[in-house]
Design an enzyme around this catalytic site. Structure first.
Site, PDB file in Angstrom:
ATOM      1  N   GLU A 416       0.822  -1.220   0.000  1.00 56.65           N
ATOM      2  CA  GLU A 416       0.000   0.000   0.000  1.00 56.65           C
ATOM      3  C   GLU A 416       0.852   1.265   0.000  1.00 56.65           C
ATOM      4  OE1 GLU A 416      -3.074   0.374  -0.472  1.00 56.65           O
ATOM      5  OE2 GLU A 416      -4.181  -1.393   0.220  1.00 56.65           O
ATOM      6  N   GLU A 486      -3.929 -10.651  -0.095  1.00 55.76           N
ATOM      7  CA  GLU A 486      -4.756 -10.552   1.121  1.00 55.76           C
ATOM      8  C   GLU A 486      -6.167 -10.924   0.727  1.00 55.76           C
ATOM      9  OE1 GLU A 486      -4.431  -6.709   3.105  1.00 55.76           O
ATOM     10  OE2 GLU A 486      -2.275  -6.685   2.778  1.00 55.76           O
TER      11      GLU A 486
HETATM   12  C1  IPT Z   1      -5.110  -3.802   3.678  1.00 54.54           C
HETATM   13  C2  IPT Z   1      -3.719  -3.660   4.220  1.00 54.54           C
HETATM   14  O1  IPT Z   1      -2.785  -4.051   3.272  1.00 54.54           O
HETATM   15  C3  IPT Z   1      -3.492  -4.421   5.464  1.00 54.54           C
HETATM   16  O2  IPT Z   1      -2.312  -3.956   6.049  1.00 54.54           O
HETATM   17  C4  IPT Z   1      -4.639  -4.283   6.397  1.00 54.54           C
HETATM   18  O3  IPT Z   1      -4.792  -2.956   6.744  1.00 54.54           O
HETATM   19  C5  IPT Z   1      -5.873  -4.740   5.721  1.00 54.54           C
HETATM   20  O4  IPT Z   1      -6.111  -3.957   4.593  1.00 54.54           O
HETATM   21  C6  IPT Z   1      -7.104  -4.607   6.566  1.00 54.54           C
HETATM   22  O5  IPT Z   1      -6.987  -5.171   7.822  1.00 54.54           O
HETATM   23  S1  IPT Z   1      -5.429  -2.304   2.822  1.00 54.54           S
HETATM   24  C7  IPT Z   1      -7.117  -2.024   2.587  1.00 54.54           C
HETATM   25  C8  IPT Z   1      -7.265  -0.775   1.781  1.00 54.54           C
HETATM   26  C9  IPT Z   1      -7.853  -3.070   1.937  1.00 54.54           C
END
Ligand code: IPT
Length: 953
Positions: A416, A486
């Site tokens: 990010e 993720e």
């Molecule tokens: C995404 C991040 O990469 C991670 O660090 C964490 O914040 C996660 O979301 C949520 O828990 S970023 C988000 C814009 C999807």
């Protein structure tokens, strides 16, 4: 006149990575050269600003007797000095790069040490190594300023031999919480300043090893491994087991067993230079991008991964080896095969464990500038050449430190951070330095700099389109494999929909799996709350419990989400039709020889016979039909099923013999409901009561009072659940956020209007309309009670009325029991399940206490439902469902659960509240990701369901 405060600390706001440190190099735990750990108690003084104190504390002879003590590794804010701050992506200071606030907590640290006997500082040199300091440090040894650095989760070494004395050395470290480096470290986690990783003094005898690069590839066609160790200092490389004895820089090719995450074969070797012998653990494997796929040793891999932040509920990111090992063992025991080190290189010992036990690693650089999104990414450091040296320094410190780990298969530029030239520069440098691995960065949507198309939280339909190659994108991107770096946001109850993702991953070659967000809840152990989360330390800006979104609770107890994931990603699939089971080896490399198989046969959920099942040692990807034995002869009928389990055949480093790796259940004969013939009917007595078989009702309200000797209170329709983090959803999610809509429509404050109590024939009928204030829609609800003389049957019919535009949270009845502790049931267990989180629910007979039915989500919310329950017994009642039901029991009401912010807000009352649900709405992953998929939504519609109650007390 103008005035600017003294700038003793200009380096703090300098975009440069620092000065004075040695070039980065490979990290290794121990060699035959002497070393001295400087971990332990350090003297500590906290100041409110960077320049509140001068640097005289670094001078030998300074009297720090009055200072506090902190332990190193550690974070001072977790040791009673100041407080932690949690923000997801907002910078907790004004965004004015590279400037930081005047209020800049600054920790002065002092450590006094003598050299051990036999350590001659005059022989060769000595290096002082910091493995991690957040966020900026200046270091003095014996009064001499030796440099300053940023890059919190990266190592920094300094040459200090010339400054050392045999005894009475003073190491002084000034650490600032905020620095220019903070702009590059905006990860979603607690801001935790301090010297949080090891500090070590390393003797470097003359002729000792500097940097070295172990190249160990595997040719899957010939089965040969090729080893070449490039070393700054020439020497010899020996691997006795392979008969290798070569000079550094020289290759040797010999037959080897390859390293994979499933078969983590390591060979012990030694790199010997004139002055040092460094142990090597060599894993032969080749990573490549071929045919548009990530291949290792010639075969595509499917990542069943997890994002891991470093976390300990008391020590923050200062992890000891045992905690790291606990993470790896837990992952292996739950079938996880990959880790993304979100969002920084972990403690280096963690990677040794990944090599040893077998986990694919995406090693991610310590880089995130997420807060710049609030200003449309203007002034983003990754797109500003002044910052590029700092970015390259971070890339080099990661790659050089970790390059000798076979487990690391992909480098990640960071997380990010938007896009920009600095990222391109990092990617170019990494590709140039290490062509043997791939480069990842999710923010690079066109894949200009990366070798893998990566996204986060894409919904199922989009992932499927990507699998089909219908997602468009740049020409380069269309040639690349896909991973979800993720997905499956494990915040609170959930994530839902994992099985659906897995099915899609397994359907398209291009999809090479994903990484659940995230491994552990970052709750901080706290006397007030059990575990604290954002806001609990009075932070000005914070993101609440968004920091508790892991598959394990802060104390590393597995959450139901982890148990679900384990089942969804099991390496063996076992499915069947009754006479045979189809066993499929879903691994990418290993055959099934490490597993034993076992069958068992259940009647009414109770195992009546079991035995071992011969399953061939299928190669990766193969499957076979395996005949089950003749079913045992059972009398009396009842529901029957096979359960087949795959178990570890022998003890391994991560799990004992008998550990269950995978399982499947095959129904044989279905459920037969006990017959129920209504006899007799309601009898209205003069005292305002109605008797019906074993039950007594209030004649005016139709409310059930008791069943036999068991008092029952408040039985009525219930549609509300304490909203989960996924029900509430994140503000930025585009899907409908039902948590808020449910509250708007008053589903948490339904009113029950009594229309009639009719005692006619064999039935007591109670007619009601259940609806919220202010709205026209409702649920016409009729309760029909009958008895067979000894038992009581309730049939509930629900007919929606008006315009229902939202699904229901749940639909069933609830009631209170005055005394209940032990619970027995036949249904899904042992843990909780919901419509889209039920893969791991095992059909069988289970028991628990009411307390143990609760899942301890850090922020309390709906939890603890058991699926497919045929019958349950508690508090002297037996409840039989037609059809099966969702069962929940707790010592507080749903309203109390809903109102609680921490587990300490929940205090058991005198009543056990029981919910018997005909339906539950799914869970989804909308706390960050897609909502509940259509098949798992609980839409309002006409339904009828019933329960038979008996007093068995
Ligand atoms: C995404 C991040 O990469 C991670 O660090 C964490 O914040 C996660 O979301 C949520 O828990 S970023 C988000 C814009 C999807």
């Amino acid at each position: 006149m103008s005035f600017r405060p003294a700038t003793a600390a200009d380096h703090v706001e300098d975009v440069s990575p620092g000065s004075g440190a040695l070039p980065p190099r490979a990290w290794y735990p121990a060699s035959d050269a002497a070393s001295l750990s400087l971990n332990g108690d350090w003297r500590f003084r906290l100041s409110p600003t960077a320049d509140a104190e001068d640097d005289s504390f670094a001078e030998p002879g300074y009297d720090a007797g009055g200072w506090a003590k902190v332990s190193v590794p550690g974070h001072w804010v977790l040791q009673g000095h100041g407080a932690p701050v949690y923000t997801n992506h907002l910078y907790p200071f004004p965004v004015d790069p590279p400037r930081v606030p005047t209020e800049n907590p600054t920790g002065d640290h002092l450590r006094f040490f003598d050299l051990p006997d036999g350590w001659d500082p005059a022989d060769g040199g000595t290096v002082l190594r910091f493995d991690g300091v957040e966020s900026c440090a200046r270091v003095w040894l014996n009064g001499t300023d030796i440099g300053e650095f940023k890059g919190s989760r990266l190592p920094h070494e300094f040459a200090v031999g010339h400054l050392l004395k045999p005894a009475g050395n003073v190491l002084a470290v000034r650490v600032h919480q905020w620095s220019a480096g903070s702009y590059l470290e905006d990860q979603d986690q607690w801001w935790l300043p301090g010297i949080f990783r090891d500090v070590t003094l390393l003797h470097r005898p003359a002729g000792s090893v500097l940097d070295f690069f172990v190249h160990a590839s595997y040719d899957h066609v010939t089965g040969a491994g090729t080893l070449r160790v490039d070393s700054d200092v020439a020497g010899r490389v020996t691997v006795p087991e392979l008969g290798i004895d070569i000079a550094t820089g020289e290759p040797a090719t010999v037959p080897v067993e390859a390293w994979t995450a499933e078969t983590p074969r390591l060979y012990d070797g030694v790199l010997a230079t004139e002055g040092e012998r460094v142990p090597l653990r060599i894993g032969f494997r080749t990573v490549e991008l071929a045919d548009g796929l990530i291949k290792v040793n010639g075969r595509p891999v499917l990542f069943k991964g997890v994002n891991r932040h470093e976390w300990h509920p008391e020590r923050g990111r200062a992890l000891d080896l045992e905690t790291m090992r606990a993470d790896v063992l837990l992952m292996k025991r739950h079938n996880i095969n990959a880790v993304r080190t979100s969002h920084y290189p972990p403690h280096p010992a963690f990677l040794d464990l990944c090599d040893e036990f077998g986990l694919w690693v995406i090693d991610e650089c310590d880089l995130e500038t997420h807060g710049f999104t609030e200003q449309a990414w203007r002034d983003n450091p990754v797109d500003d050449d002044r910052w590029t040296p700092a970015l390259l320094d971070r890339a080099a410190r990661m790659v050089e430190r970790d390059k000798n780990h076979p487990s690391v298969v992909i480098w990640s530029l960071g997380n990010e951070a938007g896009t920009g030239r600095g990222l391109t520069a990092m990617s170019e440098w990494i590709h140039g330095r290490d062509a043997s691995r791939l480069v990842h960065y999710e923010g690079d949507i066109d894949c200009r700099d990366t070798d893998v198309y990566s996204r986060m939280y894409a919904d199922h339909a989009e992932v499927e389109r990507i699998g089909q190659g219908l997602d468009g994108g740049t020409h380069r991107r269309r040639q690349l494999p896909f991973i979800l770096c993720e997905y499956g946001h494990a915040m609170g109850n959930g994530p839902g929909g994992l099985a659906d993702y897995q099915q899609i991953f397994e359907s398209y070659d291009r999809l090479q799996g994903g990484f659940i967000w995230e491994w552990i809840d970052h709750g901080i152990k706290d006397d007030r709350y059990e575990y604290a989360y954002g806001g609990d330390f009075g932070e000005e800006l914070h993101d609440g419990n968004f920091v508790c979104d892991g598959l394990v609770f802060p104390d590393r107890r597995p959450s139901p989400g982890l148990v679900e994931y384990k089942k969804v990603i099991e390496p063996v699939r076992i499915e069947g039709d009754g006479a045979t089971v189809r066993v499929t080896n879903k691994q990418d490399f290993a055959d099934l020889s490490a597993l034993d198989f076992e069958w068992s046969y259940q009647v009414g959920g109770e195992t009546v016979e079991s035995g071992s099942l011969g399953v061939p040692a299928l190669a990766a990807g193969e499957s076979a039909e395996v005949k089950l034995p003749e079913p045992p002869v059972v009398t009396g009928g009842g529901e029957t099923q096979w359960t087949v389990r795959a178990l570890l055949a022998a003890d391994t480093g991560w799990g004992p013999r008998g550990h269950v790796v995978a399982w499947g259940q095959v129904p044989v004969s279905g459920r037969q409901l006990p017959s129920f013939a209504a006899s007799g009917g309601p009898v209205v007595s003069g005292d305002g009561l109605i008797a019906l078989g074993p039950a007594v009702f209030d004649a005016r309200s139709g409310a059930l009072r008791s069943i036999g000797s068991v008092p029952v209170t408040g039985l009525r329709l219930d549609v509300w659940r304490a909203t989960t983090d996924n029900d509430d959803g994140a503000a930025w999610q585009s899907d409908i956020r039902y948590g808020a809509l449910w509250r708007k429509f008053g589903l948490h404050r339904m009113r029950h209007r009594l229309d009639a109590v009719e005692a006619v024939g064999d039935t007591l009928t109670v007619r009601t309309r259940v609806a919220p204030a202010a709205w026209e829609f409702g649920l016409v609800t009729v309760y029909r009670w009958t008895t067979d003389g000894s038992r009581l049957r309730l049939t509930v019919s629900v007919t929606p009325d008006g315009d229902w535009t939202v699904p229901l949270p749940r639909l069933g009845v609830r009631f209170g029991l005055s005394a209940a502790d032990r619970v027995r049931w036949f249904g899904g267990g042992p843990g909780e399940a919901y419509p889209d989180t039920r893969a791991a629910s095992v059909l069988g007979r289970w028991q628990s206490t009411v307390d143990d039915l609760q899942t301890p989500y850090v922020r309390p919310q709906e939890n603890g439902a058991r699926a497919d329950v045929r019958w349950a017994e508690l508090g002297g009642l037996r409840i039989e469902g037609d059809p099966e039901f969702w069962f929940t029991a707790r010592r507080w009401t749903t309203e109390q659960l809903d109102a609680a912010a921490h587990r300490t807000d929940l205090t058991p009352g005198d009543t056990v509240w029981v919910n018997l649900d005909h339906g539950q709405h799914g869970i989804g992953s909308q706390s960050c990701g897609p909502g509940v998929l259509p098949p798992y939504r609980l839409l309002a519609g006409p339904v009828e369901f019933s329960f038979v109650f008996a007093d068995v007390g």
